[in-house]
Design a protein around this motif. Structure first.
Motif, PDB file in Angstrom:
ATOM      1  N   LYS A 196      76.136  97.329  73.206  1.00 51.05           N
ATOM      2  CA  LYS A 196      77.472  96.923  72.767  1.00 51.05           C
ATOM      3  C   LYS A 196      77.529  95.457  72.374  1.00 51.05           C
ATOM      4  O   LYS A 196      78.334  95.052  71.538  1.00 51.05           O
ATOM      5  N   THR A 197      76.685  94.630  72.988  1.00 53.05           N
ATOM      6  CA  THR A 197      76.706  93.188  72.747  1.00 53.05           C
ATOM      7  C   THR A 197      75.280  92.669  72.584  1.00 53.05           C
ATOM      8  O   THR A 197      74.321  93.322  73.026  1.00 53.05           O
ATOM      9  N   PRO A 198      75.114  91.497  71.973  1.00 52.18           N
ATOM     10  CA  PRO A 198      73.774  90.918  71.831  1.00 52.18           C
ATOM     11  C   PRO A 198      73.078  90.705  73.178  1.00 52.18           C
ATOM     12  O   PRO A 198      71.880  90.965  73.311  1.00 52.18           O
ATOM     13  N   GLU A 199      73.833  90.220  74.190  1.00 50.79           N
ATOM     14  CA  GLU A 199      73.205  89.931  75.484  1.00 50.79           C
ATOM     15  C   GLU A 199      72.763  91.182  76.227  1.00 50.79           C
ATOM     16  O   GLU A 199      71.908  91.120  77.119  1.00 50.79           O
ATOM     17  N   TYR A 208      66.618  87.364  75.169  1.00 50.70           N
ATOM     18  CA  TYR A 208      65.681  86.432  75.799  1.00 50.70           C
ATOM     19  C   TYR A 208      66.203  84.998  75.708  1.00 50.70           C
ATOM     20  O   TYR A 208      66.139  84.229  76.669  1.00 50.70           O
ATOM     21  N   ARG A 209      66.762  84.635  74.548  1.00 39.44           N
ATOM     22  CA  ARG A 209      67.311  83.289  74.362  1.00 39.44           C
ATOM     23  C   ARG A 209      68.550  83.082  75.232  1.00 39.44           C
ATOM     24  O   ARG A 209      68.737  82.011  75.826  1.00 39.44           O
ATOM     25  N   ILE A 210      69.416  84.085  75.294  1.00 37.21           N
ATOM     26  CA  ILE A 210      70.656  83.961  76.070  1.00 37.21           C
ATOM     27  C   ILE A 210      70.350  83.817  77.557  1.00 37.21           C
ATOM     28  O   ILE A 210      70.961  82.996  78.255  1.00 37.21           O
ATOM     29  N   ARG A 211      69.409  84.586  78.058  1.00 33.58           N
ATOM     30  CA  ARG A 211      69.035  84.487  79.476  1.00 33.58           C
ATOM     31  C   ARG A 211      68.482  83.096  79.788  1.00 33.58           C
ATOM     32  O   ARG A 211      68.791  82.520  80.839  1.00 33.58           O
ATOM     33  N   ALA A 212      67.683  82.562  78.885  1.00 32.63           N
ATOM     34  CA  ALA A 212      67.138  81.221  79.092  1.00 32.63           C
ATOM     35  C   ALA A 212      68.248  80.179  79.042  1.00 32.63           C
ATOM     36  O   ALA A 212      68.284  79.249  79.860  1.00 32.63           O
ATOM     37  N   LYS A 217      67.549  76.590  80.255  1.00 33.90           N
ATOM     38  CA  LYS A 217      66.170  76.409  79.815  1.00 33.90           C
ATOM     39  C   LYS A 217      66.028  76.759  78.334  1.00 33.90           C
ATOM     40  O   LYS A 217      66.895  77.400  77.743  1.00 33.90           O
ATOM     41  N   THR A 218      64.914  76.347  77.772  1.00 35.04           N
ATOM     42  CA  THR A 218      64.542  76.731  76.406  1.00 35.04           C
ATOM     43  C   THR A 218      63.393  77.722  76.503  1.00 35.04           C
ATOM     44  O   THR A 218      62.397  77.436  77.162  1.00 35.04           O
ATOM     45  N   PRO A 219      63.503  78.901  75.897  1.00 32.66           N
ATOM     46  CA  PRO A 219      62.421  79.890  75.983  1.00 32.66           C
ATOM     47  C   PRO A 219      61.122  79.360  75.385  1.00 32.66           C
ATOM     48  O   PRO A 219      61.073  78.975  74.211  1.00 32.66           O
ATOM     49  N   LYS A 220      60.075  79.308  76.194  1.00 29.11           N
ATOM     50  CA  LYS A 220      58.811  78.724  75.761  1.00 29.11           C
ATOM     51  C   LYS A 220      58.097  79.570  74.717  1.00 29.11           C
ATOM     52  O   LYS A 220      57.305  79.057  73.934  1.00 29.11           O
ATOM     53  N   ARG A 221      58.352  80.867  74.718  1.00 25.12           N
ATOM     54  CA  ARG A 221      57.600  81.761  73.839  1.00 25.12           C
ATOM     55  C   ARG A 221      58.330  82.098  72.545  1.00 25.12           C
ATOM     56  O   ARG A 221      57.928  83.007  71.830  1.00 25.12           O
ATOM     57  N   LEU A 222      59.397  81.365  72.261  1.00 26.55           N
ATOM     58  CA  LEU A 222      60.109  81.533  71.002  1.00 26.55           C
ATOM     59  C   LEU A 222      60.210  80.193  70.300  1.00 26.55           C
ATOM     60  O   LEU A 222      60.246  79.148  70.944  1.00 26.55           O
ATOM     61  N   MET A 223      60.269  80.227  69.003  1.00 24.87           N
ATOM     62  CA  MET A 223      60.393  78.997  68.241  1.00 24.87           C
ATOM     63  C   MET A 223      61.745  78.357  68.533  1.00 24.87           C
ATOM     64  O   MET A 223      62.780  79.023  68.480  1.00 24.87           O
ATOM     65  N   PRO A 224      61.785  77.087  68.867  1.00 21.59           N
ATOM     66  CA  PRO A 224      63.052  76.435  69.234  1.00 21.59           C
ATOM     67  C   PRO A 224      63.942  76.172  68.032  1.00 21.59           C
ATOM     68  O   PRO A 224      63.478  76.094  66.893  1.00 21.59           O
TER      69      PRO A 224
END
Length: 325
Positions: A196-199, A208-212, A217-224
């Protein structure tokens, strides 16, 4: 005829690409079949993407693991690969593969000194081959798809092809195409009525970005994301996390199975800066894969890409003019 994969990847035009892999057995990637659940395989794919993002010099901008296919938006960092030391290249490659006897000896302190000058030269030549593979999307997708195929075939106790022979790739030529494609990928589960929602969209980069972000925090395994808007696409995602999250969240509220809504554009500064009208943004983020073929972007960028690729036709020109200006 399909274009050779090598000719579709042009770093001269853009470092950003949208890649799609589809399962030849369709429903057997994830989901349920004959009362048996394969949902755990989504985590296999997501974990593998995270591992590869730390090995290759290819940044992961967005991803979504669906029932019978996967989407990734990738950024090739050739300069980073070229700056790696010999030892760093070998260590990265050995994370995924065994390498050669000589490269194994080089990485072992007790045997490195025993290597001759000729052997060192051979290792250097081998490392240069591997260095090029570290920024090659074809090798990234191969390392992802072969790993998942072997694991799934082992679980199914069978052999044979798991994925379609070729993954599809689209060159993302400008900020507008990049932002729309990332939102298109992140909103796959919402469009498919799986979330229903992105999160709540499991096994996606947006979750993954929202949880970080919630953890500060900034997700280390995704491009910032950039801290502020940057011109061009050479140094990172050219918009902020807040801008992107606002755009994706607003878009998700207007995606329906039977009809499309209209987004309130009051707070979506990213659309104003990219000069995209809200209703056109909704079209882009729900139909991106079908609107463009090998490349996506504004008309002038598609024309330049076609010229560089020696194409007689400019594919997607009408949609680009209608939706991106």
């Amino acid at each position: 005829m399909p274009k050779a994969r090598k000719s579709q990847i042009s770093l001269f035009d853009t470092p950003y690409y949208h890649c799609i892999s589809r399962c030849v057995r369709r429903a057997f990637l994830c989901g349920e079949e004959n009362g048996k659940s394969f949902e755990h395989r989504r985590q296999w794919v997501e974990d593998r993407i995270h591992v590869l993002s730390e090995v290759f010099t290819i940044g992961v901008c967005a991803y979504a693991v669906m029932s019978n296919h996967t989407h990734l938006v990738l950024h090739i960092d050739k300069e980073k690969a070229q700056s790696l030391s010999l030892e760093a290249v070998l260590q990265r490659w050995h994370t995924l593969y065994k390498g050669t006897l000589l490269t194994q000896q080089y990485l072992t302190p007790s045997t490195r000194e025993e290597l001759s000058e000729a052997q060192i030269k051979t290792i250097e030549c081998t490392a240069e081959v591997w260095r090029k593979r570290l920024y090659d999307i074809r090798w990234f997708m191969r390392a992802l798809n072969e790993y998942i195929a072997r694991a799934a075939n082992k679980e199914d106790e069978c052999t044979g092809h798991f994925w379609e022979g070729r993954f599809k790739s689209q060159a993302l030529l400008d900020e507008s195409a990049l932002a729309a494609c990332m939102a298109y990928v992140d909103l796959n589960p919402v469009r498919a009525n799986m979330a229903k929602t992105p999160e709540s969209s499991n096994h996606t980069s947006i979750q993954y970005r929202i949880r970080a972000a919630r953890a500060g925090k900034t997700p280390k395994r995704l491009m910032p994301f950039s801290s502020k808007s940057k011109r061009g696409l050479s140094t990172g995602l050219p918009f902020t996390l807040i801008e992107y999250l606002q755009a994706v969240d607003a878009t998700s509220r207007h995606i329906y199975l039977a009809k499309q809504g209209k987004i309130d554009n009051n707070e979506l500064h990213i659309l104003e800066r990219l000069n995209i009208e809200s209703d056109k943004w909704l079209t882009l983020t729900t139909q991106f894969e079908t609107l463009f073929k090998h490349a996506a972007g504004k008309v002038q960028h598609l024309e330049q890409y076609a010229h560089n690729q020696n194409q007689h036709r400019v594919h997607g020109q009408a949609n680009a003019r209608r939706l991106l200006g």
